[in-house]
Design a protein around this motif. Structure first.
Motif, PDB file in Angstrom:
ATOM      1  N   TRP A  94      19.407  12.901   1.449  1.00 10.94           N
ATOM      2  CA  TRP A  94      18.663  13.642   0.430  1.00 10.94           C
ATOM      3  C   TRP A  94      19.436  13.654  -0.890  1.00 10.94           C
ATOM      4  CZ3 TRP A  94      13.887  14.694   1.625  1.00 10.94           C
ATOM      5  CH2 TRP A  94      13.526  15.060   2.937  1.00 10.94           C
ATOM      6  N   HIS A 135       5.059   8.147   3.063  1.00 11.21           N
ATOM      7  CA  HIS A 135       5.629   6.796   2.974  1.00 11.21           C
ATOM      8  C   HIS A 135       6.611   6.436   4.102  1.00 11.21           C
ATOM      9  CE1 HIS A 135       3.647   6.288  -0.821  1.00 11.21           C
ATOM     10  NE2 HIS A 135       4.309   7.280  -1.389  1.00 11.21           N
ATOM     11  N   LEU A 136       6.944   7.405   4.969  1.00  8.78           N
ATOM     12  CA  LEU A 136       8.023   7.156   5.934  1.00  8.78           C
ATOM     13  C   LEU A 136       7.764   5.960   6.848  1.00  8.78           C
ATOM     14  CD1 LEU A 136      10.839   8.229   6.711  1.00  8.78           C
ATOM     15  CD2 LEU A 136       9.738   9.444   8.577  1.00  8.78           C
ATOM     16  N   THR A 180       5.210  17.494   0.098  1.00  8.89           N
ATOM     17  CA  THR A 180       4.372  16.298   0.098  1.00  8.89           C
ATOM     18  C   THR A 180       2.928  16.682   0.374  1.00  8.89           C
ATOM     19  OG1 THR A 180       4.670  15.841   2.430  1.00  8.89           O
ATOM     20  CG2 THR A 180       6.295  14.885   0.968  1.00  8.89           C
ATOM     21  N   LEU A 213       8.817  15.044   9.012  1.00 10.88           N
ATOM     22  CA  LEU A 213       9.386  13.701   8.950  1.00 10.88           C
ATOM     23  C   LEU A 213       9.783  13.250  10.348  1.00 10.88           C
ATOM     24  CD1 LEU A 213      11.664  14.088   5.803  1.00 10.88           C
ATOM     25  CD2 LEU A 213       9.580  12.735   5.975  1.00 10.88           C
ATOM     26  N   ILE A 233      18.150   4.851   2.985  1.00  8.34           N
ATOM     27  CA  ILE A 233      17.008   5.446   2.278  1.00  8.34           C
ATOM     28  C   ILE A 233      17.457   6.778   1.685  1.00  8.34           C
ATOM     29  CG2 ILE A 233      14.684   6.437   2.525  1.00  8.34           C
ATOM     30  CD1 ILE A 233      14.288   4.590   4.977  1.00  8.34           C
ATOM     31  N   CYS A 234      17.105   7.009   0.419  1.00  7.74           N
ATOM     32  CA  CYS A 234      17.350   8.309  -0.202  1.00  7.74           C
ATOM     33  C   CYS A 234      16.019   8.857  -0.690  1.00  7.74           C
ATOM     34  CB  CYS A 234      18.312   8.169  -1.383  1.00  7.74           C
ATOM     35  SG  CYS A 234      18.569   9.712  -2.281  1.00  7.74           S
ATOM     36  N   SER A 235      15.771  10.137  -0.438  1.00  5.16           N
ATOM     37  CA  SER A 235      14.547  10.764  -0.939  1.00  5.16           C
ATOM     38  C   SER A 235      14.873  12.019  -1.726  1.00  5.16           C
ATOM     39  CB  SER A 235      13.604  11.132   0.208  1.00  5.16           C
ATOM     40  OG  SER A 235      12.490  11.849  -0.308  1.00  5.16           O
ATOM     41  N   ASP A 284       6.256  11.851  -2.158  1.00  3.67           N
ATOM     42  CA  ASP A 284       5.568  11.940  -0.850  1.00  3.67           C
ATOM     43  C   ASP A 284       6.293  11.260   0.319  1.00  3.67           C
ATOM     44  OD1 ASP A 284       3.404  13.277   0.221  1.00  3.67           O
ATOM     45  OD2 ASP A 284       2.021  12.449  -1.247  1.00  3.67           O
ATOM     46  N   THR A 285       7.438  11.813   0.682  1.00  3.74           N
ATOM     47  CA  THR A 285       8.266  11.233   1.742  1.00  3.74           C
ATOM     48  C   THR A 285       7.511  11.073   3.067  1.00  3.74           C
ATOM     49  OG1 THR A 285      10.084  12.410   0.695  1.00  3.74           O
ATOM     50  CG2 THR A 285      10.550  11.379   2.813  1.00  3.74           C
ATOM     51  N   PHE A 316      19.639   7.969   6.299  1.00  2.33           N
ATOM     52  CA  PHE A 316      18.664   8.688   5.469  1.00  2.33           C
ATOM     53  C   PHE A 316      19.407   9.834   4.798  1.00  2.33           C
ATOM     54  CE2 PHE A 316      15.649  11.905   4.330  1.00  2.33           C
ATOM     55  CZ  PHE A 316      14.516  11.205   3.924  1.00  2.33           C
ATOM     56  N   CYS A 368      13.077   6.996  -2.545  1.00  2.09           N
ATOM     57  CA  CYS A 368      11.734   7.570  -2.446  1.00  2.09           C
ATOM     58  C   CYS A 368      11.616   8.777  -3.378  1.00  2.09           C
ATOM     59  CB  CYS A 368      11.440   7.981  -1.002  1.00  2.09           C
ATOM     60  SG  CYS A 368       9.790   8.695  -0.828  1.00  2.09           S
TER      61      CYS A 368
END
Length: 349
Positions: free
Chosen positions: A279, A236-237, A259, A265, A250-252, A232-233, A277, A229
């Protein structure tokens, strides 16, 4: 002080709207000297990233001192610190630098050699300056944080969704994910960004402004193994939680406070699927001087080899000269629309 010890630079004294000519100004400041493992680099080209916009808006300006931005540089080593082992004067290098230090929008710049790499031989300085920050982010995100294997055989039948695939990080992440053998689904919403994403190697594109699951079903996917991602985490979550494979990752790169959507989140959305998840911030290694910060030197060298062997290409889409406040303001203004594709580079002072 003699004139030859001064250098041109572009900086900001306080946050102002980019339309204000004082928001970024031309400066004449002292030329630095390298100590320790620092390299003094003659800057040939620089690129602009969202990090520049964020740092410009940051309110931690020191009274009367200009903040120099710029975290993508290609240039020539002019002088090395006494403890340097990796480079010598005359070497052509590229790097992203560290946000804990002044940026590279200056004629000369200091960088720790452990986060610089040899410039790809097949690229000019501007083409090389488009790459470091986004490539390190993409590389660390895919291979260090998501733990994706470099071997294409391992990744047959595995898929990744890259949200914001036409941007700087997305453009190189798409190429790297493709090289690693993944099926790449990129998000893009305009005809030109969809075309650019496909040109970087994406197998499919979907629109990030519409429901992900419906669009994925249309191309034959119920879920995806990985999501990267890049925008805008918070927004889109829920979509990500719905389409990630159980036990997927998932990596953001976008923290909740950066955002456009309000709210935090809701990590509980990932609980039932046991989703990982993680970062990614490419400045972590330099900011905290981690024991493995030399990995950025190694990955930039590996990236240069892949480029020189024709396996990856620069993501430069626009070049301007010279490097000055007027041109930098124009690039910041363009990037603030959030619609820029690939990378914009400025060259020569």
């Amino acid at each position: 002080m003699n004139n030859h010890q001064k250098m041109k630079a572009v900086g900001a004294y306080r946050y102002l709207a980019i339309s204000n000519p004082e928001s970024l100004v031309d400066l004449f400041i002292e030329k630095p000297l390298p100590t320790g493992r620092d390299l003094l680099v003659e800057v040939k080209a620089i690129s602009v990233n969202p990090a520049d916009l964020g740092m410009r808006q940051n309110n931690n300006y020191e009274e009367g001192l200009p903040k120099i931005l710029g975290w993508d540089v290609a240039g020539i080593v002019e002088q090395v610190g006494p403890e340097c082992q990796l480079f010598k004067p005359g070497d052509e290098i590229y790097y992203a630098g560290s946000v804990a230090r002044p940026g590279g929008n200056s004629e000369f710049h200091l960088v720790d050699e452990r986060i610089a790499g040899n410039k790809p031989k097949s690229l000019d300085f501007a083409q090389a300056a488009a790459l470091p920050l986004t490539s390190i982010t993409a590389w660390e995100g895919l291979f260090d944080r998501l733990g994706i294997n470099h071997s294409a055989e391992e990744n047959t039948n595995k898929s990744i969704l890259i949200i914001g695939a036409a941007g700087g990080v997305g453009s190189i992440a798409t190429q790297l994910a493709k090289l690693a053998g993944l099926t790449v689904i990129g998000t893009a919403s305009r005809p030109e960004s969809i075309q650019w994403t496909k040109n970087q190697g994406a197998d499919f594109t979907i629109n990030h402004n519409s429901h992900f699951a419906t669009q994925l079903k249309d191309i034959g996917y119920e879920t995806v193994d990985y999501i990267f991602c890049l925008n805008d985490t918070v927004q889109h979550l829920a979509n990500m939680a719905e389409v990630i494979t159980p036990q997927g990752k998932i990596c953001s790169i976008v923290p909740a406070d950066k955002t456009s959507w309000t709210g935090s989140l809701d990590m509980d959305l990932l609980f039932s699927k046991s989703v990982t998840f993680v970062w990614e911030l490419m400045f972590t290694r330099s900011m905290f001087q981690t024991k493995d910060m030399i990995k950025q030197h190694e990955l930039l060298n590996e990236l240069a080899e892949l480029i020189d062997n024709g396996k990856l290409k620069t993501t430069l889409t626009e070049r301007l000269e010279p490097i000055n406040a007027k041109n930098l303001r124009a690039v910041h203004e363009k990037m603030e629309t959030g619609r820029s594709i690939g990378k914009i580079v400025l060259e020569n002072f």
